[in-house]
Motif scaffolding. Structure first.
Motif, PDB file in Angstrom:
ATOM      1  N   UNK A 129       0.746  -1.276   0.006  1.00  0.00           N
ATOM      2  CA  UNK A 129       0.057   0.033   0.063  1.00  0.00           C
ATOM      3  C   UNK A 129       1.078   1.160   0.190  1.00  0.00           C
ATOM      4  N   UNK A 130       2.186   1.474   0.337  1.00  0.00           N
ATOM      5  CA  UNK A 130       2.866   2.819   1.353  1.00  0.00           C
ATOM      6  C   UNK A 130       3.668   2.491  -0.324  1.00  0.00           C
ATOM      7  N   UNK A 131       3.628   1.822  -1.111  1.00  0.00           N
ATOM      8  CA  UNK A 131       4.466   1.496  -2.261  1.00  0.00           C
ATOM      9  C   UNK A 131       3.856   2.235  -3.443  1.00  0.00           C
ATOM     10  N   UNK A 132       2.439   1.646  -3.013  1.00  0.00           N
ATOM     11  CA  UNK A 132       1.174   1.801  -4.366  1.00  0.00           C
ATOM     12  C   UNK A 132       0.851   3.590  -3.697  1.00  0.00           C
ATOM     13  N   UNK A 133       1.116   4.014  -2.831  1.00  0.00           N
ATOM     14  CA  UNK A 133       0.812   5.393  -2.488  1.00  0.00           C
ATOM     15  C   UNK A 133       2.202   6.301  -2.780  1.00  0.00           C
ATOM     16  N   UNK A 134       3.755   6.007  -2.929  1.00  0.00           N
ATOM     17  CA  UNK A 134       4.797   6.495  -3.471  1.00  0.00           C
ATOM     18  C   UNK A 134       4.501   6.682  -4.754  1.00  0.00           C
ATOM     19  N   UNK A 139       3.621  10.355  -9.881  1.00  0.00           N
ATOM     20  CA  UNK A 139       2.862  10.516 -10.683  1.00  0.00           C
ATOM     21  C   UNK A 139       1.991  11.840 -10.777  1.00  0.00           C
ATOM     22  N   UNK A 140       2.256  12.713  -9.550  1.00  0.00           N
ATOM     23  CA  UNK A 140       1.154  13.197  -8.761  1.00  0.00           C
ATOM     24  C   UNK A 140       2.255  14.970  -9.370  1.00  0.00           C
ATOM     25  N   UNK A 141       3.683  14.596  -8.912  1.00  0.00           N
ATOM     26  CA  UNK A 141       4.541  15.281  -8.724  1.00  0.00           C
ATOM     27  C   UNK A 141       4.891  15.547 -10.162  1.00  0.00           C
ATOM     28  N   UNK A 142       5.242  14.858 -11.484  1.00  0.00           N
ATOM     29  CA  UNK A 142       5.476  15.100 -12.585  1.00  0.00           C
ATOM     30  C   UNK A 142       4.531  15.660 -13.184  1.00  0.00           C
TER      31      UNK A 142
END
Length: 163
Positions: A129-134, A139-142
Motif C-alpha cells: 500500500x505504501x509503495x502504491x502511495x509513493x 505521478x502527481x508530482x510529475x
C-alpha cells in the motif's frame, strides 16, 4: 534552550513532570500532572512489561497517527497512507537499563494492531500500500511540475512551452 531552537513553536507544547518513581512527558500538562500525582499508576497494560526495569517507555502509535488525521485529510493519498498505518501499527514498548554480564540490557517491542494475521503477511500488505502511495505521489508530482521559460532542463516530447 536548544529544544526551542530545534522544535520551534512545538517546544512550548511539550510538558513533563516527575516524582520518585515516574518521569512523564506529553503534550497536555494537565494529563502529565495528573498521572504523576496518582499513586499506583500501574493500571496501564504496558506497566507490567516495564515495571522491573530502571527505564521504560511507551509510545501509543494509534494516538499519534489519529492526531495526524486533519493534516492527512488535506491529501487523498495522505489519507490512504494514514488509514493503512492505523490498521497496521499499535504501539511501542521499551524497557531496559539493567546490567547483566557487564552489559546493559534492553528490550524493544513493536506491536501490530491485528493479532490474528501473520505479521509477515501484514507487513507485505502494508509495504504494498505504501509503495502504491509513493508511486501515485511521484505521478502527481510529475503531472503538476511547472516549467518556466528559460528553464535549462529537457522538456518531454509530449509537452510544449509557450513563450
Amino acid at each position: 534552550k536548544m529544544g526551542k531552537q530545534q522544535l520551534g513553536t512545538s517546544a512550548s507544547k511539550i510538558f513533563y513532570n516527575r516524582n520518585d518513581p515516574y518521569f512523564a512527558i506529553g503534550n497536555k500538562k494537565e494529563s502529565i500532572d495528573q498521572f504523576v500525582a496518582k499513586e499506583g499508576n500501574s493500571q496501564f497494560d504496558f506497566m507490567n512489561k516495564i515495571a522491573s526495569s530502571p527505564m521504560g517507555a511507551y509510545v501509543n502509535l494509534q494516538y499519534i497517527l489519529s492526531a495526524a488525521r486533519d493534516e492527512a485529510g488535506k491529501d487523498s493519498l495522505g489519507l490512504v497512507a494514514l488509514d493503512a498505518s492505523l490498521k497496521f501499527w499499535k504501539d511501542i514498548i521499551m524497557s531496559g537499563g539493567n546490567f547483566k554480564e557487564g552489559a546493559v540490557t534492553q528490550h524493544i517491542e513493536i506491536n501490530l494492531l491485528d493479532k490474528t494475521t501473520n505479521s509477515l503477511k501484514q507487513m507485505n500488505t502494508y509495504i504494498g500500500i505504501m509503495g502504491d502511495v509513493i508511486k501515485e505521489k511521484k505521478k502527481e508530482t510529475s503531472i503538476n511540475e511547472i516549467r518556466l521559460p528559460g528553464d535549462n532542463y529537457p522538456v518531454p516530447d509530449s509537452a510544449a512551452m509557450v513563450q
